[in-house]
Design a protein around this motif. Sequence first.
Motif, PDB file in Angstrom:
ATOM      1  N   ALA A 178       4.679  16.622 -11.645  1.00 43.66           N
ATOM      2  CA  ALA A 178       3.583  15.713 -11.339  1.00 43.66           C
ATOM      3  C   ALA A 178       2.290  16.493 -11.091  1.00 43.66           C
ATOM      4  N   ASP A 179       1.223  16.017 -11.648  1.00 40.13           N
ATOM      5  CA  ASP A 179      -0.107  16.609 -11.464  1.00 40.13           C
ATOM      6  C   ASP A 179      -1.015  15.538 -10.880  1.00 40.13           C
ATOM      7  N   ALA A 180      -1.617  15.839  -9.749  1.00 33.98           N
ATOM      8  CA  ALA A 180      -2.418  14.848  -9.039  1.00 33.98           C
ATOM      9  C   ALA A 180      -3.534  14.293  -9.903  1.00 33.98           C
ATOM     10  N   GLU A 181      -4.189  15.149 -10.675  1.00 32.02           N
ATOM     11  CA  GLU A 181      -5.311  14.699 -11.505  1.00 32.02           C
ATOM     12  C   GLU A 181      -4.850  13.756 -12.601  1.00 32.02           C
ATOM     13  N   ASN A 182      -3.734  14.109 -13.260  1.00 32.77           N
ATOM     14  CA  ASN A 182      -3.200  13.238 -14.315  1.00 32.77           C
ATOM     15  C   ASN A 182      -2.733  11.895 -13.748  1.00 32.77           C
ATOM     16  N   ILE A 183      -2.114  11.934 -12.565  1.00 29.57           N
ATOM     17  CA  ILE A 183      -1.663  10.686 -11.928  1.00 29.57           C
ATOM     18  C   ILE A 183      -2.870   9.808 -11.612  1.00 29.57           C
ATOM     19  N   ALA A 184      -3.890  10.394 -11.045  1.00 29.08           N
ATOM     20  CA  ALA A 184      -5.075   9.617 -10.665  1.00 29.08           C
ATOM     21  C   ALA A 184      -5.760   9.020 -11.893  1.00 29.08           C
ATOM     22  N   LYS A 185      -5.837   9.784 -12.979  1.00 29.86           N
ATOM     23  CA  LYS A 185      -6.527   9.305 -14.175  1.00 29.86           C
ATOM     24  C   LYS A 185      -5.699   8.297 -14.973  1.00 29.86           C
ATOM     25  N   HIS A 186      -4.376   8.481 -14.973  1.00 27.62           N
ATOM     26  CA  HIS A 186      -3.529   7.613 -15.801  1.00 27.62           C
ATOM     27  C   HIS A 186      -3.128   6.324 -15.080  1.00 27.62           C
ATOM     28  N   TYR A 187      -2.611   6.458 -13.861  1.00 24.45           N
ATOM     29  CA  TYR A 187      -2.063   5.284 -13.171  1.00 24.45           C
ATOM     30  C   TYR A 187      -3.128   4.470 -12.431  1.00 24.45           C
ATOM     31  N   PHE A 188      -4.262   5.081 -12.127  1.00 21.75           N
ATOM     32  CA  PHE A 188      -5.290   4.374 -11.359  1.00 21.75           C
ATOM     33  C   PHE A 188      -6.543   4.103 -12.203  1.00 21.75           C
ATOM     34  N   SER A 189      -6.378   4.149 -13.522  1.00 18.35           N
ATOM     35  CA  SER A 189      -7.504   3.912 -14.418  1.00 18.35           C
ATOM     36  C   SER A 189      -7.517   2.447 -14.864  1.00 18.35           C
ATOM     37  N   LYS A 190      -8.683   1.849 -14.824  1.00 18.84           N
ATOM     38  CA  LYS A 190      -8.814   0.466 -15.276  1.00 18.84           C
ATOM     39  C   LYS A 190      -8.693   0.360 -16.791  1.00 18.84           C
ATOM     40  N   GLN A 195      -6.298  -4.269 -14.527  1.00 19.58           N
ATOM     41  CA  GLN A 195      -5.943  -5.099 -13.376  1.00 19.58           C
ATOM     42  C   GLN A 195      -5.070  -6.282 -13.784  1.00 19.58           C
ATOM     43  N   ARG A 196      -5.318  -6.830 -14.967  1.00 11.50           N
ATOM     44  CA  ARG A 196      -4.536  -7.981 -15.433  1.00 11.50           C
ATOM     45  C   ARG A 196      -3.071  -7.604 -15.564  1.00 11.50           C
ATOM     46  N   ASN A 197      -2.794  -6.410 -16.094  1.00 10.72           N
ATOM     47  CA  ASN A 197      -1.414  -5.963 -16.240  1.00 10.72           C
ATOM     48  C   ASN A 197      -0.735  -5.790 -14.880  1.00 10.72           C
ATOM     49  N   ASN A 198      -1.489  -5.267 -13.913  1.00 14.16           N
ATOM     50  CA  ASN A 198      -0.927  -5.091 -12.583  1.00 14.16           C
ATOM     51  C   ASN A 198      -0.572  -6.420 -11.935  1.00 14.16           C
ATOM     52  N   MET A 199      -1.426  -7.411 -12.138  1.00 18.30           N
ATOM     53  CA  MET A 199      -1.145  -8.732 -11.588  1.00 18.30           C
ATOM     54  C   MET A 199       0.085  -9.349 -12.251  1.00 18.30           C
ATOM     55  N   LYS A 349     -10.129  -0.357  -0.884  1.00 24.65           N
ATOM     56  CA  LYS A 349     -10.720  -1.639  -1.243  1.00 24.65           C
ATOM     57  C   LYS A 349     -10.853  -1.777  -2.756  1.00 24.65           C
ATOM     58  N   MET A 350     -10.955  -0.644  -3.442  1.00 24.01           N
ATOM     59  CA  MET A 350     -11.109  -0.657  -4.890  1.00 24.01           C
ATOM     60  C   MET A 350      -9.773  -0.734  -5.635  1.00 24.01           C
ATOM     61  N   LEU A 351      -8.664  -0.554  -4.918  1.00 23.05           N
ATOM     62  CA  LEU A 351      -7.354  -0.495  -5.556  1.00 23.05           C
ATOM     63  C   LEU A 351      -6.667  -1.854  -5.575  1.00 23.05           C
ATOM     64  N   SER A 352      -5.899  -2.097  -6.633  1.00 19.17           N
ATOM     65  CA  SER A 352      -5.082  -3.308  -6.709  1.00 19.17           C
ATOM     66  C   SER A 352      -3.814  -3.109  -5.891  1.00 19.17           C
ATOM     67  N   PHE A 353      -3.091  -4.185  -5.671  1.00 20.60           N
ATOM     68  CA  PHE A 353      -1.861  -4.073  -4.897  1.00 20.60           C
ATOM     69  C   PHE A 353      -0.846  -3.173  -5.602  1.00 20.60           C
ATOM     70  N   ARG A 354      -0.800  -3.258  -6.923  1.00 19.77           N
ATOM     71  CA  ARG A 354       0.128  -2.407  -7.661  1.00 19.77           C
ATOM     72  C   ARG A 354      -0.207  -0.930  -7.469  1.00 19.77           C
ATOM     73  N   GLU A 355      -1.485  -0.617  -7.449  1.00 19.67           N
ATOM     74  CA  GLU A 355      -1.887   0.767  -7.245  1.00 19.67           C
ATOM     75  C   GLU A 355      -1.542   1.237  -5.832  1.00 19.67           C
ATOM     76  N   LEU A 356      -1.571   0.306  -4.884  1.00 14.46           N
ATOM     77  CA  LEU A 356      -1.147   0.661  -3.536  1.00 14.46           C
ATOM     78  C   LEU A 356       0.343   0.976  -3.500  1.00 14.46           C
ATOM     79  N   GLU A 357       1.109   0.287  -4.342  1.00 14.96           N
ATOM     80  CA  GLU A 357       2.541   0.596  -4.445  1.00 14.96           C
ATOM     81  C   GLU A 357       2.758   2.001  -4.997  1.00 14.96           C
ATOM     82  N   TYR A 358       1.939   2.391  -5.964  1.00 18.01           N
ATOM     83  CA  TYR A 358       2.021   3.761  -6.472  1.00 18.01           C
ATOM     84  C   TYR A 358       1.815   4.760  -5.332  1.00 18.01           C
ATOM     85  N   LEU A 359       0.768   4.548  -4.537  1.00 22.15           N
ATOM     86  CA  LEU A 359       0.462   5.459  -3.441  1.00 22.15           C
ATOM     87  C   LEU A 359       1.597   5.500  -2.420  1.00 22.15           C
ATOM     88  N   GLU A 360       2.168   4.328  -2.127  1.00 23.43           N
ATOM     89  CA  GLU A 360       3.254   4.275  -1.147  1.00 23.43           C
ATOM     90  C   GLU A 360       4.447   5.082  -1.623  1.00 23.43           C
TER      91      GLU A 360
END
Length: 416
Positions: A178-190, A195-199, A349-360
């Motif tokens: 896992a690479d923090a930069e790749n994770i941030a760019k891939h999983y947290f990119s709009k 956002q529609r896919n996450n919902m 505040k900028m993250l969707s609920f799905r992205e919060l699940e990634y962080l958790e």
Amino acid sequence: MALVASDIKGMLSITIKSRHDSHTDQYNRIFMVKILLVTSLVMGISWYSDSISCIIPEAHGISGGFVSQTCWIQGVYVYKELKDRIDEVAYYGIPKDITLDGYLTNTENKELCPMHPKLDKKPSEHCTHMHKTFFLQYQYFPFLVASFAILFYVPYIFFRTANADLISLKNNIKEGEADAENIAKHYFSKTTNPQRNNMLRIVFNILIKILYLVANLVCFLGLDRLLNGEYIGYGNKWIQWSSLDNAVQYDYMGMRDHPKPGNELLPPFGYCEVHASAKDIKESYANKHKFVCELSQNVLYQYALVVLWFALIIGIVVSCVGVLVLFIHYAIGIFGFKAQGPTGKKIFKMLSFRELEYLEFIRKRDIALYGEVLDKLKDIKLGPHAPREEYPPRNGDDIPLYPTKGQYSDKPGYQL
């Protein structure tokens, strides 16, 4: 039989390991699938080896093999009106006198009577036909029960599709690449993760939980429909019957207040009617025969179905718990935790609920990687000049939005 026993043991064995879906889902898609396949296998052995045997007097001059095969095809029947008339039956649903196929409507206890003339004696005008309840489940039940296993595995296929993103993230972290930069760019990119896919993923996860519940209900109610409405209360009847004294349970020549629950569900004895006809140059022959037949396979089906009954009841309860737990999980994620600190509030505040699940998930697996991802998100979301906050926090001002309940709960500033 030793080979069959080892196969059954292998089918029922479950490896304890980390899996992508929840424990409630695993009960349905692993245990229920296995129990259905084992039940089908046990029934299939009986289906393959057992046949219908009938009482055929020699005077009838008809082949026993022909009768057995004919009755297997046409099915057997009993009279359900005789359910509680213990003193008048030879076997469940079968009167002691084979000529008695009706009951008198003008008597208080509805005495049994023949519907057809006997020794030139016409039947009573008050004699009403008893209803025939046919049983042919032995023909197809092993295949039907095996097909039900598909219902319990299909939701997992949907689960893998809907949660491919989270599964991919888990695999990346598990492999240690896992690479923090790749994770941030891939999983947290709009762009790559709209956002529609996450919902939709959240909605699909709710529907998947409901599908497991539907699978249990379809299987349970479907079996009840095919078993003449006797399956819903089948397990309860077994519990009540098992509390009786042994002599009362099994004294088939004695008196009982109620029949064995398994016999109500699938009687091991029944009537079978066979038409026999033949013709040659000298003579022609036509006759109608009525025999008492036994279906030993139904006895095995009775025990297999009671095990399946308890598994389905537990499955319904577990599925309901799974739906409830998922709603609680979402409610806690949305309303239960509040971010502390100005930078943390802005990021989350900028993250969707799905992205919060990634962080958790990242926080639970790799605390160092979690801090690195938060730093990358700060740079992406707020810019490189935003104030940098350490993780794990030194004080309560920097607590993340989505910690496990209880984590840092003793720190000042933690709020639910």
